[in-house]
Design a protein around this motif. Structure first.
Motif, PDB file in Angstrom:
ATOM      1  N   VAL A 129       0.846  -1.195   0.000  1.00  0.00           N
ATOM      2  CA  VAL A 129       0.000   0.000   0.000  1.00  0.00           C
ATOM      3  C   VAL A 129       0.880   1.242   0.000  1.00  0.00           C
ATOM      4  CG1 VAL A 129      -1.969  -1.072   1.181  1.00  0.00           C
ATOM      5  CG2 VAL A 129      -0.225   0.060   2.531  1.00  0.00           C
ATOM      6  N   LYS A 130       0.325   2.312  -0.549  1.00  0.00           N
ATOM      7  CA  LYS A 130       0.969   3.623  -0.516  1.00  0.00           C
ATOM      8  C   LYS A 130      -0.070   4.612  -0.022  1.00  0.00           C
ATOM      9  CE  LYS A 130       4.126   2.825  -4.319  1.00  0.00           C
ATOM     10  NZ  LYS A 130       4.600   3.256  -5.622  1.00  0.00           N
ATOM     11  N   VAL A 131       0.333   5.436   0.934  1.00  0.00           N
ATOM     12  CA  VAL A 131      -0.589   6.448   1.444  1.00  0.00           C
ATOM     13  C   VAL A 131       0.082   7.813   1.391  1.00  0.00           C
ATOM     14  CG1 VAL A 131      -1.961   4.906   2.892  1.00  0.00           C
ATOM     15  CG2 VAL A 131       0.060   5.951   3.836  1.00  0.00           C
ATOM     16  N   ASP A 132      -0.702   8.778   1.056  1.00  0.00           N
ATOM     17  CA  ASP A 132      -0.218  10.154   0.973  1.00  0.00           C
ATOM     18  C   ASP A 132      -0.735  10.906   2.191  1.00  0.00           C
ATOM     19  OD1 ASP A 132       0.952  12.469   0.104  1.00  0.00           O
ATOM     20  OD2 ASP A 132      -0.558  12.908  -1.425  1.00  0.00           O
ATOM     21  N   GLU A 133      -0.098  10.661   3.310  1.00  0.00           N
ATOM     22  CA  GLU A 133      -0.469  11.287   4.584  1.00  0.00           C
ATOM     23  C   GLU A 133       0.785  11.854   5.222  1.00  0.00           C
ATOM     24  OE1 GLU A 133      -3.489  11.646   5.818  1.00  0.00           O
ATOM     25  OE2 GLU A 133      -4.550  10.410   4.356  1.00  0.00           O
ATOM     26  N   ASP A 134       0.600  12.787   6.127  1.00  0.00           N
ATOM     27  CA  ASP A 134       1.718  13.356   6.883  1.00  0.00           C
ATOM     28  C   ASP A 134       2.445  12.211   7.593  1.00  0.00           C
ATOM     29  OD1 ASP A 134       3.315  14.440   8.963  1.00  0.00           O
ATOM     30  OD2 ASP A 134       2.005  16.187   9.140  1.00  0.00           O
ATOM     31  N   PRO A 135       3.761  12.082   7.415  1.00  0.00           N
ATOM     32  CA  PRO A 135       4.511  10.986   8.052  1.00  0.00           C
ATOM     33  C   PRO A 135       4.410  10.961   9.576  1.00  0.00           C
ATOM     34  CG  PRO A 135       5.861  12.096   6.413  1.00  0.00           C
ATOM     35  CD  PRO A 135       4.606  12.899   6.566  1.00  0.00           C
ATOM     36  N   SER A 136       4.009  12.067  10.197  1.00  0.00           N
ATOM     37  CA  SER A 136       3.883  12.084  11.655  1.00  0.00           C
ATOM     38  C   SER A 136       2.486  11.653  12.127  1.00  0.00           C
ATOM     39  CB  SER A 136       4.211  13.477  12.209  1.00  0.00           C
ATOM     40  OG  SER A 136       3.237  14.411  11.792  1.00  0.00           O
ATOM     41  N   THR A 137       1.587  11.353  11.206  1.00  0.00           N
ATOM     42  CA  THR A 137       0.243  10.899  11.567  1.00  0.00           C
ATOM     43  C   THR A 137       0.337   9.541  12.254  1.00  0.00           C
ATOM     44  OG1 THR A 137      -0.673  11.997   9.625  1.00  0.00           O
ATOM     45  CG2 THR A 137      -2.051  10.323  10.646  1.00  0.00           C
ATOM     46  N   PRO A 138      -0.375   9.350  13.359  1.00  0.00           N
ATOM     47  CA  PRO A 138      -0.372   8.036  13.992  1.00  0.00           C
ATOM     48  C   PRO A 138      -0.896   6.957  13.040  1.00  0.00           C
ATOM     49  CG  PRO A 138      -1.220   9.664  15.514  1.00  0.00           C
ATOM     50  CD  PRO A 138      -1.119  10.332  14.160  1.00  0.00           C
ATOM     51  N   LEU A 139      -0.229   5.828  13.029  1.00  0.00           N
ATOM     52  CA  LEU A 139      -0.624   4.714  12.178  1.00  0.00           C
ATOM     53  C   LEU A 139      -2.089   4.346  12.385  1.00  0.00           C
ATOM     54  CD1 LEU A 139       0.056   2.413  10.195  1.00  0.00           C
ATOM     55  CD2 LEU A 139       0.884   1.108  12.182  1.00  0.00           C
ATOM     56  N   LEU A 140      -2.567   4.400  13.612  1.00  0.00           N
ATOM     57  CA  LEU A 140      -3.964   4.063  13.905  1.00  0.00           C
ATOM     58  C   LEU A 140      -4.923   4.828  13.013  1.00  0.00           C
ATOM     59  CD1 LEU A 140      -6.187   2.722  15.635  1.00  0.00           C
ATOM     60  CD2 LEU A 140      -5.942   4.649  17.217  1.00  0.00           C
ATOM     61  N   CYS A 196      -6.914   4.759  24.329  1.00  0.00           N
ATOM     62  CA  CYS A 196      -6.421   5.817  25.210  1.00  0.00           C
ATOM     63  C   CYS A 196      -5.575   6.859  24.487  1.00  0.00           C
ATOM     64  CB  CYS A 196      -5.599   5.205  26.340  1.00  0.00           C
ATOM     65  SG  CYS A 196      -4.060   4.427  25.772  1.00  0.00           S
ATOM     66  N   GLY A 197      -4.977   6.507  23.375  1.00  0.00           N
ATOM     67  CA  GLY A 197      -4.125   7.434  22.640  1.00  0.00           C
ATOM     68  C   GLY A 197      -2.748   7.634  23.249  1.00  0.00           C
ATOM     69  N   MET A 198      -2.420   6.838  24.275  1.00  0.00           N
ATOM     70  CA  MET A 198      -1.132   6.992  24.962  1.00  0.00           C
ATOM     71  C   MET A 198      -0.377   5.673  25.108  1.00  0.00           C
ATOM     72  SD  MET A 198      -2.219   9.743  27.918  1.00  0.00           S
ATOM     73  CE  MET A 198      -3.399   8.641  28.665  1.00  0.00           C
ATOM     74  N   ALA A 199      -0.767   4.665  24.338  1.00  0.00           N
ATOM     75  CA  ALA A 199      -0.113   3.351  24.354  1.00  0.00           C
ATOM     76  C   ALA A 199      -0.231   2.635  25.696  1.00  0.00           C
ATOM     77  CB  ALA A 199       1.349   3.468  23.937  1.00  0.00           C
ATOM     78  N   LEU A 231       4.022  -5.065  13.698  1.00  0.00           N
ATOM     79  CA  LEU A 231       4.965  -4.390  12.807  1.00  0.00           C
ATOM     80  C   LEU A 231       6.177  -5.303  12.694  1.00  0.00           C
ATOM     81  CD1 LEU A 231       5.886  -1.982  11.112  1.00  0.00           C
ATOM     82  CD2 LEU A 231       6.749  -0.937  13.208  1.00  0.00           C
ATOM     83  N   ASP A 232       6.351  -5.877  11.510  1.00  0.00           N
ATOM     84  CA  ASP A 232       7.425  -6.854  11.287  1.00  0.00           C
ATOM     85  C   ASP A 232       7.446  -7.918  12.384  1.00  0.00           C
ATOM     86  OD1 ASP A 232       8.183  -5.755   8.881  1.00  0.00           O
ATOM     87  OD2 ASP A 232       9.892  -4.661   9.705  1.00  0.00           O
ATOM     88  N   GLY A 233       6.251  -8.382  12.765  1.00  0.00           N
ATOM     89  CA  GLY A 233       6.121  -9.474  13.718  1.00  0.00           C
ATOM     90  C   GLY A 233       6.089  -9.099  15.180  1.00  0.00           C
ATOM     91  N   LYS A 234       6.289  -7.839  15.498  1.00  0.00           N
ATOM     92  CA  LYS A 234       6.262  -7.384  16.893  1.00  0.00           C
ATOM     93  C   LYS A 234       4.947  -6.648  17.164  1.00  0.00           C
ATOM     94  CE  LYS A 234      10.510  -8.612  17.826  1.00  0.00           C
ATOM     95  NZ  LYS A 234      10.751  -9.792  18.611  1.00  0.00           N
ATOM     96  N   ALA A 235       4.415  -6.816  18.357  1.00  0.00           N
ATOM     97  CA  ALA A 235       3.207  -6.096  18.749  1.00  0.00           C
ATOM     98  C   ALA A 235       3.575  -4.649  19.078  1.00  0.00           C
ATOM     99  CB  ALA A 235       2.555  -6.766  19.957  1.00  0.00           C
ATOM    100  N   ILE A 236       2.883  -3.719  18.431  1.00  0.00           N
ATOM    101  CA  ILE A 236       3.111  -2.293  18.712  1.00  0.00           C
ATOM    102  C   ILE A 236       1.772  -1.608  18.949  1.00  0.00           C
ATOM    103  CG2 ILE A 236       5.211  -2.217  17.322  1.00  0.00           C
ATOM    104  CD1 ILE A 236       3.409  -0.401  15.342  1.00  0.00           C
ATOM    105  N   ARG A 237       1.835  -0.455  19.560  1.00  0.00           N
ATOM    106  CA  ARG A 237       0.646   0.374  19.778  1.00  0.00           C
ATOM    107  C   ARG A 237       0.559   1.379  18.632  1.00  0.00           C
ATOM    108  NH1 ARG A 237       0.014  -3.509  23.147  1.00  0.00           N
ATOM    109  NH2 ARG A 237      -0.029  -3.045  25.360  1.00  0.00           N
ATOM    110  N   SER A 238      -0.426   1.205  17.792  1.00  0.00           N
ATOM    111  CA  SER A 238      -0.535   2.039  16.591  1.00  0.00           C
ATOM    112  C   SER A 238      -0.981   3.461  16.889  1.00  0.00           C
ATOM    113  CB  SER A 238      -1.479   1.395  15.575  1.00  0.00           C
ATOM    114  OG  SER A 238      -2.797   1.292  16.073  1.00  0.00           O
TER     115      SER A 238
END
Length: 156
Positions: free
Chosen positions: A11-22, A38-41, A50-57
């Motif tokens: 996929v390709k998205v045209d969004e601000d790179p600082s936008t939260p992945l969520l 919560c917006g705070m992980a 993300l590449d097999g690791k659990a992350i807070r989007s």
């Protein structure tokens, strides 16, 4: 433009790179299975891989996923065939269900890294996921059941 692999597709998205992945997942790409909590992980409702690791989007900037592989709850399986999804249904884990996609995504990493977890392993791995309804006992039971299902499919 940010390029990455989402649930196995480029996929390709045209969004601000600082936008939260969520927000990119939910608002730009329409994948609403990943929840805002919560917006705070702190709660785990937004957990993805993300590449097999659990992350807070909710706190992962879009720039972090450039060229990488992201899996959401929608990508865990296309037909609810993943052992965790089957176990969640069998054990009847959800009450309100809001946190469940994050719970399942965290549990998937646990079972990949530890196919036969103890109660203590589960409690430790899942400690960052909050269930406001308190279904922790059913969550633990479902993770054990999913481990059994996965082991059954690995038998010759």
């Amino acid at each position: 433009m940010t390029s990455f692999f989402l649930n196995g597709k480029s996929v390709k998205v045209d969004e601000d790179p600082s936008t939260p992945l969520l927000w990119v997942l939910r608002d730009t790409l329409g994948l609403t299975g990943t929840k805002f909590g919560c917006g705070m992980a702190l709660c785990g409702a937004c957990t993805v891989h993300l590449d097999g690791k659990a992350i807070r989007s909710c706190v992962a900037q879009l720039s972090r996923v450039e060229g990488k592989r992201v899996i959401t709850i929608e990508g865990l399986s296309v037909n609810l065939s993943h052992p965790l999804q089957r176990a969640w249904i069998e054990v009847d884990v959800p009450q309100c269900g809001y946190c469940q996609s994050g719970q399942i995504m965290s549990a998937a990493v646990l079972l990949r890294e530890n196919p036969k977890p103890t109660d203590m392993d589960i409690d430790e791995a899942m400690s960052g996921n909050i269930c406001r309804c308190g279904t922790y006992t059913r969550i633990r039971r479902a993770i054990h059941r999913a481990a059994e299902m996965a082991a059954e499919t690995r038998k010759p």
